[in-house]
Design an enzyme around this catalytic site. Structure first.
Site, PDB file in Angstrom:
ATOM      1  N   GLY A 116       3.885  -3.389   6.211  1.00 17.78           N
ATOM      2  CA  GLY A 116       2.721  -2.862   5.508  1.00 17.78           C
ATOM      3  C   GLY A 116       2.972  -2.839   4.003  1.00 17.78           C
ATOM      4  N   GLY A 117       3.379  -1.696   3.498  1.00 17.34           N
ATOM      5  CA  GLY A 117       3.535  -1.476   2.055  1.00 17.34           C
ATOM      6  C   GLY A 117       4.325  -2.558   1.341  1.00 17.34           C
ATOM      7  N   HIS A 161      -3.476  -1.649  16.246  1.00 20.47           N
ATOM      8  CA  HIS A 161      -2.630  -0.938  15.271  1.00 20.47           C
ATOM      9  C   HIS A 161      -2.845   0.563  15.467  1.00 20.47           C
ATOM     10  CE1 HIS A 161      -0.999   0.580  11.535  1.00 20.47           C
ATOM     11  NE2 HIS A 161      -0.379  -0.584  11.386  1.00 20.47           N
ATOM     12  N   TRP A 203      -1.954  -6.010   4.827  1.00 23.80           N
ATOM     13  CA  TRP A 203      -2.369  -5.367   3.573  1.00 23.80           C
ATOM     14  C   TRP A 203      -3.235  -4.131   3.812  1.00 23.80           C
ATOM     15  CZ3 TRP A 203      -3.729  -9.299  -0.930  1.00 23.80           C
ATOM     16  CH2 TRP A 203      -2.523  -9.850  -1.404  1.00 23.80           C
ATOM     17  N   LYS A 204      -3.658  -3.903   5.055  1.00 25.60           N
ATOM     18  CA  LYS A 204      -4.530  -2.761   5.363  1.00 25.60           C
ATOM     19  C   LYS A 204      -5.740  -2.776   4.411  1.00 25.60           C
ATOM     20  CE  LYS A 204      -0.539  -0.496   7.288  1.00 25.60           C
ATOM     21  NZ  LYS A 204       0.220   0.710   7.562  1.00 25.60           N
ATOM     22  N   GLU A 209       5.692  -0.554  16.691  1.00 20.97           N
ATOM     23  CA  GLU A 209       5.602   0.228  15.456  1.00 20.97           C
ATOM     24  C   GLU A 209       5.584   1.717  15.783  1.00 20.97           C
ATOM     25  OE1 GLU A 209       3.778  -2.347  12.126  1.00 20.97           O
ATOM     26  OE2 GLU A 209       2.161  -1.363  13.183  1.00 20.97           O
ATOM     27  N   GLU A 230      -3.199   2.872  13.456  1.00 16.41           N
ATOM     28  CA  GLU A 230      -4.235   3.457  12.594  1.00 16.41           C
ATOM     29  C   GLU A 230      -5.618   3.278  13.215  1.00 16.41           C
ATOM     30  OE1 GLU A 230      -3.035   1.524   8.944  1.00 16.41           O
ATOM     31  OE2 GLU A 230      -1.236   2.758   8.926  1.00 16.41           O
ATOM     32  N   SER A 248       8.100   0.882   7.869  1.00 14.65           N
ATOM     33  CA  SER A 248       9.002   1.055   6.726  1.00 14.65           C
ATOM     34  C   SER A 248      10.063  -0.034   6.599  1.00 14.65           C
ATOM     35  CB  SER A 248       9.647   2.448   6.764  1.00 14.65           C
ATOM     36  OG  SER A 248       8.656   3.452   6.642  1.00 14.65           O
TER      37      SER A 248
HETATM   38  P1  PGA Z   1       4.701   0.100   6.547  1.00 15.64           P
HETATM   39  O1  PGA Z   1       3.512  -0.215   7.575  1.00 15.64           O
HETATM   40  O2  PGA Z   1       5.550  -1.138   6.441  1.00 15.64           O
HETATM   41  O3  PGA Z   1       3.997   0.440   5.262  1.00 15.64           O
HETATM   42  O4  PGA Z   1       5.468   1.244   7.120  1.00 15.64           O
HETATM   43  C1  PGA Z   1       3.739  -0.972   8.740  1.00 15.64           C
HETATM   44  C2  PGA Z   1       2.463  -1.221   9.480  1.00 15.64           C
HETATM   45  O5  PGA Z   1       1.630  -0.306   9.608  1.00 15.64           O
HETATM   46  O6  PGA Z   1       2.241  -2.350   9.961  1.00 15.64           O
END
Ligand code: PGA
Length: 243
Positions: A224-225, A91, A10-11, A158, A93, A203
Site C-alpha cells: 500500500g503506502g 481487501h 494506491w487505494k 494481509e 478495507e 507494512s
Molecule cells: P500497507 O497496505 O502496505 O500500507 O500496509 C497494504 C495493503 O492494504 O494492501
C-alpha cells in the site's frame, strides 16, 4: 513455481499529477525480472495503461455483475475493457467498510475471471482473532469461501493489524500462514495449487522486504503506502527480483 509478483495498491490516492510517479514506477518495472502490478484509483486506470510499459495495471475492486443498474459501480468487464489485467477483490478495507462477505468476494472473483483477467483475492485476520489463536482457522475459512472454481488467481495474505500500521508479523507467523494457505490451495486445486502466487501484504517496506521474500511460500507482496512513490516501491521490486 508460482510467479513472483510485486503489486502496488494506491487505494484512494492519486490525481492526474501522480501519473509522472506512475511513469517512474513503470520505468523501474522494466529493470526487474519479477511481475509488477500497480492498482491506481479507477479514474487513472486508462491513462495508467497507456504509460505502463512492462508494468501490469489492475483495479482495486469491482461489482460482481457485468452490467446493470448499479449506480456508482464498475464491473470487471469495464476494467478489462480499459486494459486492466488484475482486480483486487476482498481487501479488508472493503470487507470491513462495506460488509463484503466471503460469498460476495467469491462472486467478484468469478466476475473477474469471466472478464478474462486475474483476481487478487485478499484475506487476513484481525488483531483480536490473532490474539485468541484463531488465525489459521479464520484465514482458512475466508479463503475456502472466497475461492472460485478456476485456479487462475493470486492470493494475498494481509493481516488487518499490519495494514498501514508499521507492524509486521514475525517471520515464523508469516511462514505458518503461507504454508497453511499453500496446503489449502493444493487441497482445492491439486497440483495447480502449487502454481498460485501467494503474496504477503501489510507494512511491506524496502527495509523488511528481503526477509519476507525469503519465506518459501511467500511469492511476492501487495504493497500500500510504499507503492505510492517509485523511490519506495522500486527497491521492493528489486528485492523480490533478487530473491
Ligand atoms: P500497507 O497496505 O502496505 O500500507 O500496509 C497494504 C495493503 O492494504 O494492501
Amino acid at each position: 513455481m508460482p510467479r513472483r509478483i510485486a503489486a502496488g495498491n494506491w487505494k484512494m490516492n492519486g490525481t492526474q499529477a501522480a501519473l509522472s510517479e506512475l511513469a517512474s514506477i513503470a520505468a523501474a518495472a522494466g529493470e526487474v525480472s519479477c511481475t509488477t502490478i500497480l492498482c491506481p484509483p479507477t479514474t487513472l486506470l486508462q491513462a495508467a495503461v497507456q504509460s505502463s510499459g512492462s508494468l501490469a495495471i489492475g483495479g482495486q475492486n469491482c461489482h460482481h455483475e457485468a452490467t446493470g443498474a448499479h449506480t456508482g459501480d464498475v464491473s470487471a468487464q469495464m476494467l478489462a475493457d480499459v486494459g486492466a489485467q488484475y482486480v483486487i477483490v476482498g481487501h479488508s478495507e472493503r470487507r470491513n467498510s462495506y460488509a463484503e462477505s466471503d460469498a460476495l468476494v467469491q462472486a467478484k472473483a468469478r466476475a473477474v475471471l469471466s472478464a478474462e483477467i486475474t483476481p487478487i483475492i485478499c484475506i487476513g485476520e484481525s488483531i483480536e482473532q490473532r490474539e485468541s489463536g484463531e488465525t489459521i482457522s479464520v484465514i482458512s475459512t475466508q479463503l475456502s469461501a472466497s475461492l472460485p472454481t478456476e485456479a487462475q488467481i493470486v492470493v494475498a495474505y494481509e493481516p488487518i493489524w499490519a495494514i498501514g500500521t508499521g507492524l509486521v508479523p514475525a517471520i515464523a507467523q508469516i511462514t505458518e500462514v503461507h504454508d497453511a494457505l499453500r496446503a489449502l490451495l493444493v487441497k482445492t486445486y491439486g497440483a495447480q495449487g502449487n502454481e498460485i502466487s501467494i503474496l504477503y501484504g501489510g507494512s511491506v517496506k524496502a527495509s523488511n522486504a528481503s526477509e519476507i521474500f525469503a519465506v518459501s511460500n511467500v511469492n511476492g507482496a501487495l504493497v500500500g503506502g510504499a507503492s505510492l512513490k517509485a523511490v519506495d516501491f522500486a527497491p521492493i521490486m528489486q528485492a523480490l527480483s533478487d530473491s
